[in-house]
Design a protein around this motif. Structure first.
Motif, PDB file in Angstrom:
ATOM      1  N   LEU A  83      -4.452  30.677  25.338  1.00  0.00           N
ATOM      2  CA  LEU A  83      -4.305  29.207  25.361  1.00  0.00           C
ATOM      3  C   LEU A  83      -2.969  28.882  24.708  1.00  0.00           C
ATOM      4  CD1 LEU A  83      -7.971  28.222  24.398  1.00  0.00           C
ATOM      5  CD2 LEU A  83      -6.857  27.814  26.602  1.00  0.00           C
ATOM      6  N   PRO A  84      -1.891  28.972  25.490  1.00  0.00           N
ATOM      7  CA  PRO A  84      -0.536  28.871  24.917  1.00  0.00           C
ATOM      8  C   PRO A  84      -0.069  27.417  24.724  1.00  0.00           C
ATOM      9  CG  PRO A  84      -0.457  29.803  27.157  1.00  0.00           C
ATOM     10  CD  PRO A  84      -1.854  29.330  26.916  1.00  0.00           C
ATOM     11  N   ILE A  85       0.762  27.242  23.703  1.00  0.00           N
ATOM     12  CA  ILE A  85       1.351  25.919  23.411  1.00  0.00           C
ATOM     13  C   ILE A  85       2.497  25.610  24.384  1.00  0.00           C
ATOM     14  CG2 ILE A  85       2.983  26.849  21.693  1.00  0.00           C
ATOM     15  CD1 ILE A  85       1.193  23.411  21.400  1.00  0.00           C
ATOM     16  N   GLN A  86       2.999  26.638  25.097  1.00  0.00           N
ATOM     17  CA  GLN A  86       4.106  26.430  26.050  1.00  0.00           C
ATOM     18  C   GLN A  86       3.721  25.381  27.090  1.00  0.00           C
ATOM     19  OE1 GLN A  86       3.353  29.537  24.875  1.00  0.00           O
ATOM     20  NE2 GLN A  86       5.264  29.632  23.704  1.00  0.00           N
ATOM     21  N   PRO A  87       4.728  24.606  27.556  1.00  0.00           N
ATOM     22  CA  PRO A  87       4.430  23.585  28.574  1.00  0.00           C
ATOM     23  C   PRO A  87       3.871  24.213  29.860  1.00  0.00           C
ATOM     24  CG  PRO A  87       6.672  23.328  27.730  1.00  0.00           C
ATOM     25  CD  PRO A  87       6.146  24.616  27.189  1.00  0.00           C
ATOM     26  N   VAL A  88       3.095  23.419  30.590  1.00  0.00           N
ATOM     27  CA  VAL A  88       2.537  23.853  31.876  1.00  0.00           C
ATOM     28  C   VAL A  88       3.662  24.330  32.780  1.00  0.00           C
ATOM     29  CG1 VAL A  88       1.307  23.088  33.941  1.00  0.00           C
ATOM     30  CG2 VAL A  88       0.578  22.287  31.689  1.00  0.00           C
ATOM     31  N   THR A  89       3.438  25.465  33.442  1.00  0.00           N
ATOM     32  CA  THR A  89       4.527  26.033  34.241  1.00  0.00           C
ATOM     33  C   THR A  89       4.611  25.443  35.641  1.00  0.00           C
ATOM     34  OG1 THR A  89       2.956  27.851  34.551  1.00  0.00           O
ATOM     35  CG2 THR A  89       4.807  28.244  33.051  1.00  0.00           C
ATOM     36  N   SER A  90       3.455  25.111  36.237  1.00  0.00           N
ATOM     37  CA  SER A  90       3.491  24.681  37.658  1.00  0.00           C
ATOM     38  C   SER A  90       4.266  23.382  37.813  1.00  0.00           C
ATOM     39  CB  SER A  90       2.081  24.513  38.172  1.00  0.00           C
ATOM     40  OG  SER A  90       1.371  23.586  37.371  1.00  0.00           O
TER      41      SER A  90
END
Length: 321
Positions: A314-321
């Protein structure tokens, strides 16, 4: 859960590639402005997607209906049964203050030390590297041992724990009903026992303006179960007879029963928000309203989300799509 849907159904392929770098989840939301990071994160998208997928899955179904119970589901229930047994083995201590019995800290210390071993009983050996990451969410899911309180943030950690098990392929798409009706329902029973036994304080309770002192998700999924019910309408859940006759089939009514056992006085006074909901004409409207309320009152509130932890699953990185 959507990711596992795209994968082929053979168990080998459902397990993620081994180059996944697991990590111990950390706090990332330290100040109110950080909330923007959370709402944009892959973790938020996956978490809310998981909640909504289950919401759709249980629609119109009773707790007592037939559904598949896989081996991982059985192992999760066994894990929760162990936590339940530990409560019996850790009776409350005599103390001057009524609330927050200190025996909870003894019970919690046992979980804190044993969490990885417990989680290792659910996760297959080839995924052993995931255990320390997933176990963090289990430890976060039972309340705070310092304050001896419990609230929707702890409940969210348990949902995150289940979401992680889906992401590593331990739980599958066809486990949906069992995730809610078997595992989450058992979790609720154990949490209610903890709340009663150790007289836990509600974490960040809004008093009568909150939905309930402790839980939120069973109201969402429980209202979905009641969508298109031939004769039970929202106005019926404040009727004691209806609750007594139907609570074993519906999570929502089980929650109402617990509130009426724990609280005295008129329902409209101790549970004002729920009383208002009983005036909503249909369960689908109740369900939609509760999802909006959950986002606004739980997922978008800094006091709740500041405790959420982020890792590789569950990463804090922004959504990639």
């Amino acid at each position: 859960m959507a990711e596992s849907e795209r994968q082929s159904e053979s168990p080998k392929e459902a397990l993620p590639p081994l180059h996944q770098n697991f990590m111990i989840p950390q706090k990332e939301i330290n100040m109110v402005p950080d909330m923007a990071k959370w709402k944009r994160s892959q973790a938020y998208a996956d978490y809310i997607g998981f909640i909504l997928t289950l919401n759709e899955g249980v629609k119109g179904k009773k707790l007592t209906c037939e559904y598949k119970v896989s081996e991982p589901i059985e192992k999760l229930v066994a894990l929760l049964n162990t936590l339940d047994r530990w409560i019996d083995e850790t009776p409350p201590v005599d103390q001057p203050s009524r609330f927050g019995n200190k025996a909870f800290r003894t019970w919690y210390a046992r979980l804190d030390q044993g969490a990885e071993n417990l989680v290792a009983t659910v996760i297959p050996k080839q995924l052993a590297e995931a255990v320390p990451e997933v176990a963090v969410y289990l430890k976060e899911a039972v309340g705070n041992s310092t304050r001896i309180d419990y609230g929707t943030g702890h409940e969210a950690a348990f949902a995150a724990f289940l979401c992680c098990l889906c992401k590593i392929g331990v739980l599958r798409v066809d486990d949906q009903l069992a995730i809610v009706f078997n595992v989450f329902n058992r979790y609720l029973e154990v949490m209610r026992k903890l709340q009663k036994t150790y007289r836990m304080e509600p974490a960040g309770s809004q008093g009568v303006w909150g939905l309930d002192d402790f839980q939120f998700l069973p109201f969402i999924w429980g209202s979905s179960q009641l969508i298109d019910h031939p004769n039970l309408e929202p106005r019926h859940f404040v009727d004691e007879k209806v609750v007594n006759e139907n609570h074993k089939d519906y999570m929502f009514l089980e929650c109402i029963l617990f509130i009426t056992e724990m609280k005295t006085g008129p329902f409209a006074e101790h549970s004002n928000q729920l009383w208002n909901i009983s005036a909503v004409p249909s369960w689908s409207k109740v369900n939609q309203g509760l999802i909006r309320m959950y986002k606004a009152e739980c997922l978008e509130k800094f006091p709740v989300i500041q405790h959420f932890k982020f890792g590789s699953l569950l990463p804090i990185q922004p959504v990639t799509s």
